[in-house]
Structures are given as C-alpha cells and as structure tokens.
Design an enzyme around this catalytic site. Structure first.
Site, PDB file in Angstrom:
ATOM      1  N   HIS A 124       0.818  -1.219   0.000  1.00 54.41           N
ATOM      2  CA  HIS A 124       0.000   0.000   0.000  1.00 54.41           C
ATOM      3  C   HIS A 124       0.853   1.271   0.000  1.00 54.41           C
ATOM      4  CE1 HIS A 124      -3.727  -2.318   1.777  1.00 54.41           C
ATOM      5  NE2 HIS A 124      -3.387  -2.704   0.561  1.00 54.41           N
ATOM      6  N   ALA A 242       1.521  -9.713  18.450  1.00 55.19           N
ATOM      7  CA  ALA A 242       2.751  -9.882  17.672  1.00 55.19           C
ATOM      8  C   ALA A 242       4.001  -9.690  18.544  1.00 55.19           C
ATOM      9  CB  ALA A 242       2.759  -8.878  16.524  1.00 55.19           C
TER      10      ALA A 242
HETATM   11  N1  APR Z   1      -0.807  -8.248  17.386  1.00 50.26           N
HETATM   12  C1  APR Z   1      -1.343  -8.882  16.312  1.00 50.26           C
HETATM   13  N2  APR Z   1      -2.545  -8.578  15.790  1.00 50.26           N
HETATM   14  C2  APR Z   1      -3.246  -7.586  16.373  1.00 50.26           C
HETATM   15  C3  APR Z   1      -2.756  -6.883  17.497  1.00 50.26           C
HETATM   16  C4  APR Z   1      -1.478  -7.251  18.010  1.00 50.26           C
HETATM   17  N3  APR Z   1      -0.943  -6.634  19.063  1.00 50.26           N
HETATM   18  N4  APR Z   1      -3.691  -5.948  17.857  1.00 50.26           N
HETATM   19  C5  APR Z   1      -4.705  -6.078  16.988  1.00 50.26           C
HETATM   20  N5  APR Z   1      -4.452  -7.063  16.092  1.00 50.26           N
HETATM   21  C6  APR Z   1      -5.288  -7.526  14.976  1.00 50.26           C
HETATM   22  C7  APR Z   1      -6.776  -7.291  15.119  1.00 50.26           C
HETATM   23  O1  APR Z   1      -7.368  -8.342  15.874  1.00 50.26           O
HETATM   24  C8  APR Z   1      -7.235  -7.287  13.653  1.00 50.26           C
HETATM   25  O2  APR Z   1      -7.550  -8.605  13.213  1.00 50.26           O
HETATM   26  O3  APR Z   1      -4.929  -6.794  13.835  1.00 50.26           O
HETATM   27  C9  APR Z   1      -6.002  -6.791  12.893  1.00 50.26           C
HETATM   28  C10 APR Z   1      -6.119  -5.377  12.333  1.00 50.26           C
HETATM   29  O4  APR Z   1      -7.076  -5.366  11.324  1.00 50.26           O
HETATM   30  P1  APR Z   1      -7.329  -4.071  10.398  1.00 50.26           P
HETATM   31  O5  APR Z   1      -7.380  -2.860  11.258  1.00 50.26           O
HETATM   32  O6  APR Z   1      -8.492  -4.392   9.523  1.00 50.26           O
HETATM   33  O7  APR Z   1      -5.995  -3.951   9.562  1.00 50.26           O
HETATM   34  P2  APR Z   1      -5.558  -4.524   8.134  1.00 50.26           P
HETATM   35  O8  APR Z   1      -5.936  -5.960   7.983  1.00 50.26           O
HETATM   36  O9  APR Z   1      -4.150  -4.122   7.981  1.00 50.26           O
HETATM   37  O10 APR Z   1      -6.459  -3.749   7.096  1.00 50.26           O
HETATM   38  C11 APR Z   1      -6.495  -2.366   7.101  1.00 50.26           C
HETATM   39  O11 APR Z   1      -7.153  -1.219   5.221  1.00 50.26           O
HETATM   40  O12 APR Z   1      -7.555   0.948   5.465  1.00 50.26           O
HETATM   41  C12 APR Z   1      -6.810   0.041   4.763  1.00 50.26           C
HETATM   42  O13 APR Z   1      -4.713   0.335   3.820  1.00 50.26           O
HETATM   43  C13 APR Z   1      -5.371   0.294   5.060  1.00 50.26           C
HETATM   44  O14 APR Z   1      -3.748  -1.440   5.295  1.00 50.26           O
HETATM   45  C14 APR Z   1      -4.918  -0.923   5.854  1.00 50.26           C
HETATM   46  C15 APR Z   1      -6.068  -1.867   5.758  1.00 50.26           C
END
Ligand code: APR
Length: 257
Positions: A124, A242
């Site tokens: 991205h 993580a």
């Molecule tokens: N360690 C691992 N995972 C975690 C932690 C942690 N400490 N804290 C939260 N999570 C998990 C949540 O449970 C969730 O499943 O991280 C995930 C975050 O999900 P999203 O916010 O949907 O993020 P992502 O999958 O990266 O998608 C968002 O959308 O807006 C666009 O480009 C933007 O890349 C971004 C994407």
C-alpha cells in the site's frame, strides 16, 4: 495476553527451521504495540471530523489538496515518533535461521524497514514516499519538510511538470503497485511457511495471499489476539499479540532443535 501453547509454538518453530522461504504478511495489528493508530483510530483531535474515506482518495486530494496533504504529513509525524517493537526485531532475526524471508505489508508506516528487515514489499506504499499526481514523477521525501503546526499544508509542485505532489500511498479505488504485487504473489506461492500477523483479512487483494500459500502447500500461521476472517484458513493459530508471539518463536529457533 498469554502466549499460545508451547506445543503450538514448537510446531511452528520446527516448520520455520525446515523452510527455505518464509513470508511474513503483516497488517495494522503489527504496529499496534508500537502505538501507531490504525487507519480509523488515526482520525483523532484535529482530524476527528473527517471520514478516512473522504481523505484517502484521489478525488479528495483534487478537491482539497492542502487538507489531504496535511493529514498525511501529520500521520508521517506520528509514525516517525514511533519505535518498532520486539516483534519487528523478531522478524529481522528470522533471517538468521531461514535462507529467504520476504515481508509483505499492508502498512504504510515503514517500521519493517526501520527495524532492519532486508526484503520488504509495501503493497500500500509508504508515508515516506511522494510523487506527482499527473505523471507519478518521484519527489524526494527530504524535500517535504515537517510543518511547524498540524493542519492544512499546500502540496509542492512537481519540478518536472508542475502537477501537485501527492503521498506515495495507495488510495481507495487505486491499483496496487505492479512489481510489489507480482513479487508478493510469487513468494506466497513458493513459501514453506507464511506468518500472517495483525491483519483482519478484509482488505483485498492482500487478503488473498494466505490462500495462495495454503493452496500451494505452505503452513499458514495466524498471529492475532482475536479471531479473523483468515482464522479458518490457517493451518495453525497463535492467539496472542505480535510483540509476544514472534519473539517467542525466535527464542525457540535460538534454542536446541
Ligand atoms: N498483534 C497482532 N494482531 C493484532 C494486534 C497485536 N498486538 N492488535 C490487533 N491485532 C489484529 C486485530 O485483531 C485485527 O484482526 O490486527 C487486525 C487489524 O485489522 P485491520 O485494522 O483491519 O488492519 P488490516 O488488515 O491491515 O487492514 C487495514 O485497510 O484501510 C486500509 O490500507 C489500510 O492497510 C490498511 C487496511
């Protein structure tokens, strides 16, 4: 949050030891413990009255370039103040135990690079890159100064064509960078293990990578404190953050086989 079972971590560690290529696919959750707000959380304070869908599009930039540019510079400032956590160091350390490690991230925060990972595919884009709107001429990040105050910032003009300079991120409705996508898809199809860390599996096309790996016979390991859309696809699930799970895996690789 507790670590997953020792037997689960042992099973993943032994698969990592055998693998020639490991893909680490990361999303917003990877940066949580470094204090980086997610896309939606990011709209606090000054920016709280805006919807991200109204800031992260080309249309928004054309309508209000200074607003959108200022928002991205604010996000860059937040990210620059953050420090990669122990989970990032663990991803770097994997390179000592596996011949090839490819990080594929949906994050634009650049923390994998800052932590020292060698091969990072930013699907991205990055808050540290800029190019012009009309012709995608690259524009040096150093030339985009940190504003003295948060708020609207007029984007500079491209020295080649005069078009406004925009952030080097992928906006809603845009295609992902071709070269990164091709490399990520190839790595997913060839890896022995894919660690899927901190992503909800909702945003496509990045969400397709674990299935490609799984269909090609890889062990797909979800690292996430919560269940996600990818959980049912995963071979193994490590329920935990993580910053705890990844160092625990590397500690096993460092120990006796
Ligand atoms: N360690 C691992 N995972 C975690 C932690 C942690 N400490 N804290 C939260 N999570 C998990 C949540 O449970 C969730 O499943 O991280 C995930 C975050 O999900 P999203 O916010 O949907 O993020 P992502 O999958 O990266 O998608 C968002 O959308 O807006 C666009 O480009 C933007 O890349 C971004 C994407």
């Amino acid at each position: 949050m507790a670590e997953p079972d020792a037997s689960v971590l042992d099973a993943v560690a032994s698969a990592l030891r055998e693998a020639r290529l490991v893909v680490v696919a990361t999303g917003a959750g990877m940066s949580r413990e470094s204090g980086i707000p997610t896309f939606r959380d990011a709209l606090t304070g000054l920016w709280a009255r805006f919807d991200p869908a109204e800031l992260a599009t080309e249309d928004a930039f054309r309508r209000a370039p200074a607003r959108v540019f200022g928002w991205y510079l604010w996000r860059r400032k937040v990210v620059r103040a953050a420090v990669p956590h122990a989970g990032y160091d663990a991803v770097v350390a994997l390179e000592r135990f596996v011949p090839h490690v490819v990080v594929v991230t949906q994050n634009v925060d650049g923390l994998h690079r800052r932590a020292g990972s060698g091969r990072v595919l930013e699907l991205h884009g990055s808050l540290e890159r800029f190019h012009c709107l009309a012709a995608r001429h690259a524009y040096p990040a150093e030339a985009v100064a940190e504003p003295l105050e948060d708020g609207e910032v007029e984007p500079p003009a491209c020295p080649h064509c005069g078009s406004p300079i925009r952030p080097g991120v992928v906006w809603f409705g845009e295609l992902l960078p071709e070269r990164e996508v091709a490399a990520a898809w190839e790595a997913a199809a060839r890896c022995g293990v894919m660690l899927v860390v901190g992503t909800s599996g909702l945003v496509h096309p990045a969400a397709a990578l674990p299935r490609i790996a799984r269909d090609a016979g890889a062990m797909v390991v979800e690292v996430n404190p919560e269940p996600s859309d990818l959980s049912s696809l995963a071979t193994v699930v490590c329920r935990g953050p993580a910053g705890a799970v990844l160092p625990a895996l590397v500690a096993r690789l460092e120990g006796p086989a």
